[in-house]
Every structure is written in structure tokens, then in C-alpha cells.
Design a protein around this motif. Structure first.
Motif, mmCIF file in Angstrom:
data_model
loop_
_atom_site.group_PDB
_atom_site.id
_atom_site.type_symbol
_atom_site.label_atom_id
_atom_site.label_comp_id
_atom_site.label_asym_id
_atom_site.label_seq_id
_atom_site.Cartn_x
_atom_site.Cartn_y
_atom_site.Cartn_z
ATOM 1 N N THR A 1 19.309 -3.294 3.891
ATOM 2 C CA THR A 1 18.281 -2.789 2.986
ATOM 3 C C THR A 1 17.330 -1.876 3.744
ATOM 4 N N TYR A 2 16.880 -0.800 3.037
ATOM 5 C CA TYR A 2 15.964 0.187 3.619
ATOM 6 C C TYR A 2 14.655 0.155 2.831
ATOM 7 N N TYR A 3 13.540 0.221 3.551
ATOM 8 C CA TYR A 3 12.207 0.229 2.943
ATOM 9 C C TYR A 3 11.457 1.426 3.533
ATOM 10 N N GLY A 4 11.239 2.467 2.698
ATOM 11 C CA GLY A 4 10.697 3.725 3.217
ATOM 12 C C GLY A 4 9.300 4.073 2.746
ATOM 13 N N HIS A 5 8.699 5.080 3.421
ATOM 14 C CA HIS A 5 7.370 5.641 3.130
ATOM 15 C C HIS A 5 6.237 4.652 3.414
ATOM 16 N N LEU A 6 6.454 3.705 4.308
ATOM 17 C CA LEU A 6 5.451 2.684 4.578
ATOM 18 C C LEU A 6 4.233 3.261 5.292
ATOM 19 N N SER A 7 3.077 2.700 4.999
ATOM 20 C CA SER A 7 1.863 3.098 5.720
ATOM 21 C C SER A 7 1.738 2.301 7.014
ATOM 22 N N ARG B 1 6.628 2.053 -8.102
ATOM 23 C CA ARG B 1 5.204 2.363 -8.099
ATOM 24 C C ARG B 1 4.414 1.260 -7.411
ATOM 25 N N ALA B 2 3.446 1.650 -6.580
ATOM 26 C CA ALA B 2 2.600 0.686 -5.874
ATOM 27 C C ALA B 2 1.341 1.389 -5.411
ATOM 28 N N SER B 3 0.331 0.611 -5.085
ATOM 29 C CA SER B 3 -0.908 1.157 -4.541
ATOM 30 C C SER B 3 -0.821 1.197 -3.027
ATOM 31 N N TYR B 4 -1.544 2.111 -2.451
ATOM 32 C CA TYR B 4 -1.553 2.256 -0.999
ATOM 33 C C TYR B 4 -1.996 0.932 -0.358
ATOM 34 N N GLY B 5 -1.178 0.437 0.586
ATOM 35 C CA GLY B 5 -1.517 -0.790 1.300
ATOM 36 C C GLY B 5 -0.934 -2.054 0.700
ATOM 37 N N ASP B 6 -0.277 -1.941 -0.484
ATOM 38 C CA ASP B 6 0.350 -3.134 -1.067
ATOM 39 C C ASP B 6 1.442 -3.665 -0.133
ATOM 40 N N LEU B 7 1.623 -4.990 -0.129
ATOM 41 C CA LEU B 7 2.614 -5.605 0.762
ATOM 42 C C LEU B 7 4.040 -5.377 0.256
ATOM 43 N N VAL B 8 4.946 -5.194 1.208
ATOM 44 C CA VAL B 8 6.378 -5.047 0.923
ATOM 45 C C VAL B 8 7.089 -6.242 1.534
ATOM 46 N N LYS B 9 7.995 -6.866 0.773
ATOM 47 C CA LYS B 9 8.665 -8.083 1.218
ATOM 48 C C LYS B 9 10.165 -7.867 1.394
ATOM 49 N N SER B 10 10.736 -8.612 2.320
ATOM 50 C CA SER B 10 12.182 -8.594 2.508
ATOM 51 C C SER B 10 12.857 -9.270 1.322
ATOM 52 N N GLY C 1 6.038 -4.878 5.694
ATOM 53 C CA GLY C 1 5.287 -3.633 5.793
ATOM 54 C C GLY C 1 4.312 -3.471 4.646
ATOM 55 N N LYS C 2 3.630 -2.309 4.646
ATOM 56 C CA LYS C 2 2.685 -1.994 3.580
ATOM 57 C C LYS C 2 3.019 -0.634 2.977
ATOM 58 N N VAL C 3 2.816 -0.519 1.678
ATOM 59 C CA VAL C 3 3.144 0.705 0.943
ATOM 60 C C VAL C 3 2.305 1.871 1.470
ATOM 61 N N GLY C 4 2.955 3.038 1.539
ATOM 62 C CA GLY C 4 2.256 4.242 1.973
ATOM 63 C C GLY C 4 2.876 5.478 1.362
ATOM 64 N N SER C 5 2.697 6.604 2.037
ATOM 65 C CA SER C 5 3.243 7.869 1.543
ATOM 66 C C SER C 5 3.691 8.735 2.707
ATOM 67 N N THR C 6 4.283 8.085 3.742
ATOM 68 C CA THR C 6 4.743 8.823 4.913
ATOM 69 C C THR C 6 6.105 9.434 4.631
ATOM 70 N N GLY C 7 6.465 10.445 5.415
ATOM 71 C CA GLY C 7 7.755 11.102 5.246
ATOM 72 C C GLY C 7 7.752 12.046 4.055
ATOM 73 N N ARG C 8 8.899 12.203 3.430
ATOM 74 C CA ARG C 8 9.057 13.104 2.285
ATOM 75 C C ARG C 8 8.616 12.360 1.026
ATOM 76 N N THR D 1 5.655 12.211 -2.433
ATOM 77 C CA THR D 1 4.656 12.902 -3.263
ATOM 78 C C THR D 1 3.412 12.050 -3.506
ATOM 79 N N GLY D 2 3.412 10.804 -3.015
ATOM 80 C CA GLY D 2 2.282 9.902 -3.228
ATOM 81 C C GLY D 2 2.680 8.483 -2.873
ATOM 82 N N PRO D 3 1.726 7.577 -2.835
ATOM 83 C CA PRO D 3 2.016 6.195 -2.452
ATOM 84 C C PRO D 3 3.059 5.546 -3.364
ATOM 85 N N HIS D 4 4.137 5.091 -2.795
ATOM 86 C CA HIS D 4 5.166 4.332 -3.514
ATOM 87 C C HIS D 4 6.126 3.750 -2.478
ATOM 88 N N LEU D 5 7.007 2.875 -2.923
ATOM 89 C CA LEU D 5 8.013 2.288 -2.032
ATOM 90 C C LEU D 5 9.382 2.830 -2.380
#
Length: 278
Positions: free
Chosen positions: A223-229, A185-194, A246-253, A255-259
Motif C-alpha cells: 500500500t502507498y500513502y502519498g502527499h503526506l505533510s 478528502r482530508a484536512s491538513y494534519g489529519d492522521l493517516v492509518k495503515s 503519517g499526517k495528511v498534507g499536500s507535498t509532491g504533485r 492541488t491541495g491537502p488530501h491523501l
């Protein structure tokens, strides 16, 4: 005084009017005698100052030398009070434990981690402190490499909303599908780290992953990091653990913003929960 061809004859006369032998000197010396006297005086003062500087500098060097000798003497005294016998016993204790570990490994058909005679039979002789130190140095180097290049921890601190394995279809609520990673769970635009050092081998749109970053870590892990905005790295870029990729988003398959986070080991998908903590 008689001037002739830029030369001046000088005659010294005493109180009795007796004169000395005439002396001829360049006329410039007589006309500009003040300048020459000032120059000689300046040269004398410079030489005098140089002598004082050298004497003072030599004194400072001697003072520093004395301080260094005192410091070395104190260090020598401290070293002399170290209990070498206690240190030797400590190394012997470590040595015996390593030999015990080697025997357990040998009994299971595994290669010993440290031997006292390379290429020969296992020896019960006590290893030298240099061999033990070298072993621990190499061992810590391996640990440091594994810590750096093994995915560990969370790419984003948040609650896990969907785990690894089988789950219901999140879109229809029917049927069962395989989930290859963790949804965090994350908010839209939250930072994602390696989660480890490595090299970005993919950065772009990737089917159901949407905007995705894939990092190869050089020791069998990816490692894979998906659905990024938004993607903050490029293919071929080297990253270290903790870098923003990257930043959290809801792209691809989605249902809402998450990583969506996956860990692959030697080409196979594994459960990322095993790598969230030590």
C-alpha cells in the motif's frame, strides 16, 4: 549451695531437715535461672502456636478439598445431561456438507478442502469430530491471517474526490491521465492509518507522491500513502492495522491537502475500492 569452679552444689532439704544427695550444676544456671525459665516458656509457647497453626491449616485444606469435590461433582452432572446423540448428529451434518463441497470442487478439477483419508481416494465415510474441528481451526487461522495482512477499509475516513483509472489532468483540465489510486478528502494534519499489518519498506520523498510511505504486507500486497505533510514511521518498522503512519498534507504533485492511497497486488496496481469494504 556451694560454688566451686563455676559449678554450684545444690542440696534439697525437706520439712524434716532431711537432705537429698548433692547435685552440681553450672553456676550460670543458678544465677540466670529467670532467663532460662523464660526461654523454655517461650519455646513451649512457640511449639504450641505451631501445633494450632498446623491444625487450622489442615482444616482449611480439608475444607477446600470438599469444595473442589462438590464443584467437580456439579460439573460432572452438567456434562452428563449433554445430549451426545444430538452433538453427533450436528457433526455428521457438517461432515456431509463438507463432503458435498469436496465433490463440487473435484468435479471442477480443484483440490478438496478436506478429506477423510489423506493420500487415498475420496471417501464417503463420515469424518471424525477431531478432523472437522482441526479443519475449522486451520480455516479460521487462515481467515485471521488474511484479515490482518490484506489491506481493508479506509486509511482516513473521508470523501473520495478522485477515483482509480482515467481522469482529466487536475492541473490543466486538459488531456487524460491514469490515476493509480484514490484521492481522499482530508484536512491538513489529519492522521493517516495503515490498512493492514506489514513492514514499512519506504518512508521519504518519492517524486510526485511527495512525502510517501510504502508498506509491504507479506501476502503479495503493498500500500502507498502519498502527499503526506509528516511521516510518523521509519523504513524497516513493523506496523499493524490501525497504526498512525503519517499526517495528511499536500507535498509532491498535489492541488491541495488530501491523501493519495494505492493498493498493489503481486507487483500490479489494483483498484483500492475493492478493498474498502468486505
Amino acid at each position: 549451695m556451694n560454688r566451686k569452679r563455676n559449678r554450684t552444689t545444690v542440696i534439697f532439704v525437706n520439712k524434716n531437715q532431711n537432705s537429698s544427695k548433692p547435685i552440681q550444676v553450672p553456676t550460670a544456671y543458678v544465677v540466670h535461672w529467670k532467663k532460662y525459665i523464660f526461654g523454655l516458656l517461650s519455646l513451649f509457647l512457640i511449639l504450641l502456636a505451631s501445633v494450632f497453626y498446623l491444625i487450622r491449616n489442615n482444616s482449611n485444606i480439608e475444607l477446600a478439598k470438599n469444595k473442589l469435590e462438590v464443584a467437580l461433582l456439579k460439573s460432572k452432572n452438567k456434562l452428563s445431561v449433554i445430549d451426545t446423540s444430538s452433538l453427533k448428529k450436528h457433526y455428521q451434518s457438517i461432515d456431509k456438507k463438507l463432503l458435498t463441497i469436496n465433490k463440487y470442487l473435484k468435479a471442477r478439477g480443484l483440490k478438496p478442502i478436506l478429506t477423510g483419508n489423506e493420500g487415498g481416494e475420496e471417501s464417503d465415510e463420515v469424518l471424525s469430530s477431531e478432523e472437522i474441528s482441526e479443519f475449522y481451526d486451520n480455516y479460521l487461522s487462515k481467515i485471521a491471517y488474511n484479515v490482518a495482512y490484506t489491506p481493508m477499509g479506509y486509511p482516513h475516513l473521508g470523501t473520495i474526490t478522485s477515483g482509480y483509472g482515467h481522469r482529466e489532468n487536475p492541473f490543466t483540465g486538459e488531456n487524460v491521465e491514469t490515476h493509480k489510486g484514490l484521492d481522499i478528502r482530508a484536512s491538513y494534519g489529519d492522521l493517516v492509518k495503515s490498512t493492514a499489518n506489514g513492514k514499512v519498506i519506504f518512508a521519504g520523498k518519492r517524486g510526485g507522491y511527495g512525502n510517501c510511505v510504502v508498506i509491504k504486507h507479506g501476502n503479495g500486497f503493498e500500500t502507498y500513502y502519498g502527499h503526506l505533510s509528516k511521516i510518523l514511521v521509519k523504513e524497516g518498522e513493523n506496523v499493524v492495522a490501525g497504526n498512525n503512519i503519517g499526517k495528511v498534507g499536500s507535498t509532491g504533485r498535489s492541488t491541495g491537502p488530501h491523501l493519495h492511497y494505492e493498493v498493489h497486488q503481486n507487483g500490479k496496481v489494483v483498484n483500492p475500492r475493492s478493498f474498502l469494504t468486505l
